[in-house]
Design a protein around this motif. Sequence first.
Motif, mmCIF file in Angstrom:
data_model
loop_
_atom_site.group_PDB
_atom_site.id
_atom_site.type_symbol
_atom_site.label_atom_id
_atom_site.label_comp_id
_atom_site.label_asym_id
_atom_site.label_seq_id
_atom_site.Cartn_x
_atom_site.Cartn_y
_atom_site.Cartn_z
ATOM 1 N N ASP A 1 0.872 -1.172 0.000
ATOM 2 C CA ASP A 1 0.000 0.000 0.000
ATOM 3 C C ASP A 1 0.911 1.224 0.000
ATOM 4 O O ASP A 1 1.443 1.629 1.036
ATOM 5 N N THR A 2 1.110 1.805 -1.178
ATOM 6 C CA THR A 2 2.064 2.907 -1.294
ATOM 7 C C THR A 2 1.614 4.136 -0.514
ATOM 8 O O THR A 2 2.443 4.870 0.030
ATOM 9 N N ALA A 3 0.327 4.361 -0.413
ATOM 10 C CA ALA A 3 -0.154 5.524 0.347
ATOM 11 C C ALA A 3 0.196 5.372 1.816
ATOM 12 O O ALA A 3 0.623 6.339 2.467
ATOM 13 N N ALA A 4 0.046 4.165 2.357
ATOM 14 C CA ALA A 4 0.374 3.939 3.763
ATOM 15 C C ALA A 4 1.876 4.096 4.001
ATOM 16 O O ALA A 4 2.297 4.640 5.030
ATOM 17 N N GLN B 1 3.951 6.004 2.246
ATOM 18 C CA GLN B 1 4.274 7.421 2.166
ATOM 19 C C GLN B 1 3.835 8.159 3.424
ATOM 20 O O GLN B 1 4.551 9.030 3.930
ATOM 21 N N ALA B 2 2.667 7.800 3.976
ATOM 22 C CA ALA B 2 2.182 8.450 5.201
ATOM 23 C C ALA B 2 3.093 8.109 6.365
ATOM 24 O O ALA B 2 3.424 8.978 7.184
#
Length: 148
Positions: free
Chosen positions: A133-136, A138-139
């Motif tokens: 999960d790239t968004a996770a 990055q976050a």
Amino acid sequence: TTNLSPRIRQLLLHPAGPLTVHFWAPALKWGLVIAGLVDMTKPASTVSIPQNFALLSTGFIWARYSTQIVPVNYNLVSVNLFVGATGLYQVYRAIQYRRSGLSGKIVPASNAPTATSAAVPPPPPVAEKMVVDTAAVQAAAATALTPP
């Protein structure tokens, strides 16, 4: 060279003697023969037909040429004959292997445990797919990099 015996002096001053390239080139070329002899212990499935055909061709062509040059260099003749012969034998082995029908087939190994297989642990299981999960990521990276 004045203190040497006439036989040694004759050998040293020969047109194909050890003081010339006509001696050292064939002497070093014996390395190809040794490599070809060592390759005979390897499986026929690993033998390269084009590579050994090149050795076969150059060996026999240069053996013939070696008899035509002056002075006739018998060391060069013999090393080229051996290079050609080892190449010929390797090509024969490779062709026989391919004709036997074993190439391309998978031969199953025995399921019986051996002394080495009992001591070696099985490899860890491999995951089918790993989804990131790239968004996770990055976050999490942004929160880790922000000062408190």
